[in-house]
Design a protein around this motif. Structure first.
Motif, PDB file in Angstrom:
ATOM      1  N   VAL A 124     139.032  54.371  73.901  1.00  0.00           N
ATOM      2  CA  VAL A 124     138.681  54.089  72.507  1.00  0.00           C
ATOM      3  C   VAL A 124     137.539  55.016  72.130  1.00  0.00           C
ATOM      4  O   VAL A 124     136.565  55.143  72.885  1.00  0.00           O
ATOM      5  N   ILE A 125     137.649  55.676  70.993  1.00  0.00           N
ATOM      6  CA  ILE A 125     136.590  56.590  70.540  1.00  0.00           C
ATOM      7  C   ILE A 125     135.956  56.048  69.273  1.00  0.00           C
ATOM      8  O   ILE A 125     136.641  55.485  68.409  1.00  0.00           O
ATOM      9  N   ARG A 126     134.627  56.195  69.175  1.00  0.00           N
ATOM     10  CA  ARG A 126     133.921  55.713  67.994  1.00  0.00           C
ATOM     11  C   ARG A 126     132.736  56.630  67.687  1.00  0.00           C
ATOM     12  O   ARG A 126     132.227  57.351  68.540  1.00  0.00           O
ATOM     13  N   HIS A 127     132.296  56.559  66.413  1.00  0.00           N
ATOM     14  CA  HIS A 127     131.123  57.303  65.952  1.00  0.00           C
ATOM     15  C   HIS A 127     130.011  56.299  65.681  1.00  0.00           C
ATOM     16  O   HIS A 127     130.246  55.236  65.099  1.00  0.00           O
ATOM     17  N   ILE A 128     128.789  56.619  66.115  1.00  0.00           N
ATOM     18  CA  ILE A 128     127.677  55.680  66.018  1.00  0.00           C
ATOM     19  C   ILE A 128     126.524  56.298  65.233  1.00  0.00           C
ATOM     20  O   ILE A 128     126.183  57.471  65.432  1.00  0.00           O
ATOM     21  N   THR A 129     125.952  55.508  64.337  1.00  0.00           N
ATOM     22  CA  THR A 129     124.693  55.848  63.678  1.00  0.00           C
ATOM     23  C   THR A 129     123.631  54.941  64.276  1.00  0.00           C
ATOM     24  O   THR A 129     123.697  53.712  64.136  1.00  0.00           O
ATOM     25  N   LEU A 130     122.657  55.531  64.967  1.00  0.00           N
ATOM     26  CA  LEU A 130     121.631  54.789  65.682  1.00  0.00           C
ATOM     27  C   LEU A 130     120.318  54.873  64.916  1.00  0.00           C
ATOM     28  O   LEU A 130     119.767  55.960  64.713  1.00  0.00           O
ATOM     29  N   PHE A 131     119.808  53.716  64.476  1.00  0.00           N
ATOM     30  CA  PHE A 131     118.576  53.669  63.683  1.00  0.00           C
ATOM     31  C   PHE A 131     117.370  53.403  64.579  1.00  0.00           C
ATOM     32  O   PHE A 131     117.480  52.760  65.618  1.00  0.00           O
ATOM     33  N   SER A 132     116.220  53.911  64.121  1.00  0.00           N
ATOM     34  CA  SER A 132     114.994  53.737  64.897  1.00  0.00           C
ATOM     35  C   SER A 132     113.790  53.816  63.970  1.00  0.00           C
ATOM     36  O   SER A 132     113.852  54.400  62.886  1.00  0.00           O
ATOM     37  N   GLU A 133     112.685  53.231  64.417  1.00  0.00           N
ATOM     38  CA  GLU A 133     111.430  53.333  63.675  1.00  0.00           C
ATOM     39  C   GLU A 133     110.689  54.621  64.018  1.00  0.00           C
ATOM     40  O   GLU A 133     109.691  54.968  63.393  1.00  0.00           O
ATOM     41  N   ASN A 134     111.171  55.336  65.039  1.00  0.00           N
ATOM     42  CA  ASN A 134     110.487  56.554  65.476  1.00  0.00           C
ATOM     43  C   ASN A 134     110.751  57.704  64.517  1.00  0.00           C
ATOM     44  O   ASN A 134     111.838  57.835  63.961  1.00  0.00           O
ATOM     45  N   ASP A 135     109.778  58.549  64.346  1.00  0.00           N
ATOM     46  CA  ASP A 135     109.921  59.695  63.450  1.00  0.00           C
ATOM     47  C   ASP A 135     110.550  60.905  64.132  1.00  0.00           C
ATOM     48  O   ASP A 135     110.841  61.895  63.476  1.00  0.00           O
ATOM     49  N   ASP A 136     110.739  60.820  65.454  1.00  0.00           N
ATOM     50  CA  ASP A 136     111.240  61.989  66.174  1.00  0.00           C
ATOM     51  C   ASP A 136     112.760  62.049  66.212  1.00  0.00           C
ATOM     52  O   ASP A 136     113.346  62.935  66.818  1.00  0.00           O
ATOM     53  N   ILE A 137     113.426  61.083  65.565  1.00  0.00           N
ATOM     54  CA  ILE A 137     114.891  61.094  65.536  1.00  0.00           C
ATOM     55  C   ILE A 137     115.356  61.938  64.361  1.00  0.00           C
ATOM     56  O   ILE A 137     114.674  62.091  63.354  1.00  0.00           O
ATOM     57  N   ASP A 138     116.555  62.485  64.486  1.00  0.00           N
ATOM     58  CA  ASP A 138     117.064  63.579  63.663  1.00  0.00           C
ATOM     59  C   ASP A 138     116.824  63.469  62.158  1.00  0.00           C
ATOM     60  O   ASP A 138     116.310  64.365  61.528  1.00  0.00           O
ATOM     61  N   GLN A 139     117.244  62.357  61.539  1.00  0.00           N
ATOM     62  CA  GLN A 139     117.289  62.265  60.086  1.00  0.00           C
ATOM     63  C   GLN A 139     116.674  60.941  59.643  1.00  0.00           C
ATOM     64  O   GLN A 139     116.360  60.083  60.466  1.00  0.00           O
ATOM     65  N   SER A 140     116.539  60.766  58.329  1.00  0.00           N
ATOM     66  CA  SER A 140     116.010  59.502  57.829  1.00  0.00           C
ATOM     67  C   SER A 140     116.805  59.070  56.604  1.00  0.00           C
ATOM     68  O   SER A 140     117.335  59.883  55.863  1.00  0.00           O
ATOM     69  N   SER A 158     114.553  56.134  60.424  1.00  0.00           N
ATOM     70  CA  SER A 158     115.066  57.336  61.072  1.00  0.00           C
ATOM     71  C   SER A 158     116.376  57.003  61.779  1.00  0.00           C
ATOM     72  O   SER A 158     116.592  55.874  62.224  1.00  0.00           O
ATOM     73  N   PHE A 159     117.249  57.989  61.900  1.00  0.00           N
ATOM     74  CA  PHE A 159     118.507  57.739  62.599  1.00  0.00           C
ATOM     75  C   PHE A 159     119.048  59.027  63.196  1.00  0.00           C
ATOM     76  O   PHE A 159     118.668  60.131  62.812  1.00  0.00           O
ATOM     77  N   LYS A 160     119.947  58.862  64.150  1.00  0.00           N
ATOM     78  CA  LYS A 160     120.716  59.975  64.675  1.00  0.00           C
ATOM     79  C   LYS A 160     122.147  59.509  64.857  1.00  0.00           C
ATOM     80  O   LYS A 160     122.422  58.302  64.925  1.00  0.00           O
ATOM     81  N   THR A 161     123.066  60.455  64.903  1.00  0.00           N
ATOM     82  CA  THR A 161     124.474  60.123  65.061  1.00  0.00           C
ATOM     83  C   THR A 161     125.002  60.694  66.365  1.00  0.00           C
ATOM     84  O   THR A 161     124.521  61.733  66.842  1.00  0.00           O
ATOM     85  N   LEU A 162     125.984  60.018  66.929  1.00  0.00           N
ATOM     86  CA  LEU A 162     126.585  60.477  68.180  1.00  0.00           C
ATOM     87  C   LEU A 162     127.978  59.880  68.321  1.00  0.00           C
ATOM     88  O   LEU A 162     128.366  58.979  67.570  1.00  0.00           O
ATOM     89  N   TRP A 163     128.714  60.396  69.288  1.00  0.00           N
ATOM     90  CA  TRP A 163     130.052  59.896  69.595  1.00  0.00           C
ATOM     91  C   TRP A 163     130.029  59.212  70.958  1.00  0.00           C
ATOM     92  O   TRP A 163     129.358  59.669  71.883  1.00  0.00           O
ATOM     93  N   GLU A 164     130.804  58.121  71.074  1.00  0.00           N
ATOM     94  CA  GLU A 164     130.987  57.451  72.358  1.00  0.00           C
ATOM     95  C   GLU A 164     132.473  57.242  72.610  1.00  0.00           C
ATOM     96  O   GLU A 164     133.264  57.085  71.669  1.00  0.00           O
ATOM     97  N   ILE A 165     132.845  57.210  73.888  1.00  0.00           N
ATOM     98  CA  ILE A 165     134.235  56.961  74.255  1.00  0.00           C
ATOM     99  C   ILE A 165     134.270  55.925  75.371  1.00  0.00           C
ATOM    100  O   ILE A 165     133.463  55.970  76.310  1.00  0.00           O
ATOM    101  N   TYR A 166     135.165  54.949  75.218  1.00  0.00           N
ATOM    102  CA  TYR A 166     135.332  53.895  76.224  1.00  0.00           C
ATOM    103  C   TYR A 166     136.501  54.231  77.123  1.00  0.00           C
ATOM    104  O   TYR A 166     137.566  54.661  76.666  1.00  0.00           O
TER     105      TYR A 166
END
Length: 346
Positions: A134-150, A155-163
């Motif tokens: 199973v493949i999915r796309h994830i948007t991961l949110f964080s309070e840190n300022d060092d993550i890619d976008q806001s 702040s958030f970054k995106t990535l792909w995961e596969i099960y």
């Protein structure tokens, strides 16, 4: 072209050999809750005119107070379906074999301990490793300022995961590919080891692509939308629906201004010029949107009054199925009976 059309419709692909139709519908309920005011049902259809309907019970993980589930993809794989439900604390992804009644709940990923949002993109088979994925796309949110976008102060970054079923775990995919455009099941299909979906490019033109992800080598290919389907087409159609018609990746485009639909098939993945517009059908004023296709040119539609019908391209015959679906998330999948073991529970 007439000869080509007739041959295309008459040569039934092995895709349909031994397959049945599962119809997943959402019907009006009797509850006052705005999010629970519908119930999901699953039917198996048979017969030359789909007159035989058998209702099927779904597995234990979904037999609770929340309404039903969705089916990921356009078909079962070796008799196994991927079901999912996203209702906040009641999120579940389940592999299920209706023939054996065996099911397996897919475990959470370590990344789910934080604040995130994910979108499932496909359920498929790795022919090299004989593995279900199973493949999915994830948007991961964080309070840190060092993550890619806001966005919205976070702040958030995106990535792909596969099960992987073999490892029973999620792993990160280090890949950058277009994300699925839309949430309806009609934008994601599976065929011959590849998951396909509509994706948008990153430019301001919003150029649409067919994204084809190979479950074995985990490599993707993009195919631009046909040249005659430019961006202005979006304003005249109610949607472009991705289907597998007689073993070919196909687009069904519904045009509300003319009450017609066009069927375009893909000759070769990655080649824009290999798209062929094969059929222009209509006008059919009462048709709202397709929910699936079947052999011999049979296409299933939802009407404006929620009634489900099937339409044959060759004979232009339309008949009601005797089923209704209130929401646009109902769909039809191919199902082949199998006794493959998932390694889960009864």
């Amino acid at each position: 072209m007439d000869m080509y059309r007739n041959k295309f419709l008459s040569n039934n692909h092995s895709y349909y050999d031994g397959a049945s139709i599962l119809v997943h519908v959402n019907m009006r309920g009797n509850l006052d809750h705005p999010y629970l005011n519908f119930k999901t049902s699953l039917y198996m259809l048979s017969g030359e005119r789909f007159e035989n309907k058998v209702q099927i019970d779904w597995p234990n993980p979904f037999q609770d107070d929340y309404p039903g589930f969705s089916i990921l993809g356009s078909s079962s794989i070796n008799g196994i379906l991927c079901l999912y439900r996203y209702f906040k604390e009641n999120k579940k992804i389940v592999l299920w074999n209706p023939s054996t009644e065996e099911f397996k709940i897919i475990p959470s990923s370590p990344i789910e301990s934080g604040l995130y949002w994910d979108k499932l993109h496909g359920f498929g088979y790795d022919f090299h490793k004989h593995d279900y994925k199973v493949i999915r796309h994830i948007t991961l949110f964080s309070e840190n300022d060092d993550i890619d976008q806001s966005y919205g102060g976070k702040s958030f970054k995106t990535l792909w995961e596969i099960y992987s079923l073999q490892s029973n775990s999620w792993s990160q995919l280090y890949i950058d590919m277009p994300v699925c455009s839309g949430d309806k099941e009609s934008v994601r299909v599976y065929l011959d080891g590849m998951c396909h979906w509509w994706g948008l490019g990153k430019t301001h033109t919003c150029k649409a692509y067919l994204v084809s992800f190979n479950m074995s080598n985990e490599v993707f290919v993009t195919t631009p939308m046909p040249s005659d389907m430019d961006d202005s087409c979006q304003y005249h159609s109610t949607g472009k629906h991705l289907v597998v018609l007689n073993g070919s990746i196909s687009i069904i485009s519904i045009f509300s201004n003319t009450a017609t639909f066009h069927i375009t098939i893909l000759g070769e993945i990655g080649i824009e010029d290999s798209w062929i517009k094969l059929f222009i059908v209509g006008p059919l004023a009462f048709i709202e949107h397709p929910i699936g296709v079947w052999k011999n040119g049979n296409i299933f539609f939802r009407k404006e009054d929620d009634e489900l019908v099937w339409f044959n391209i060759s004979t232009k015959r339309i008949e009601e199925l005797g089923l209704k679906s209130r929401l646009k998330f109902g769909n039809i999948v191919y199902y082949k009976k199998s006794f493959c073991v998932i390694g889960g529970n009864k």
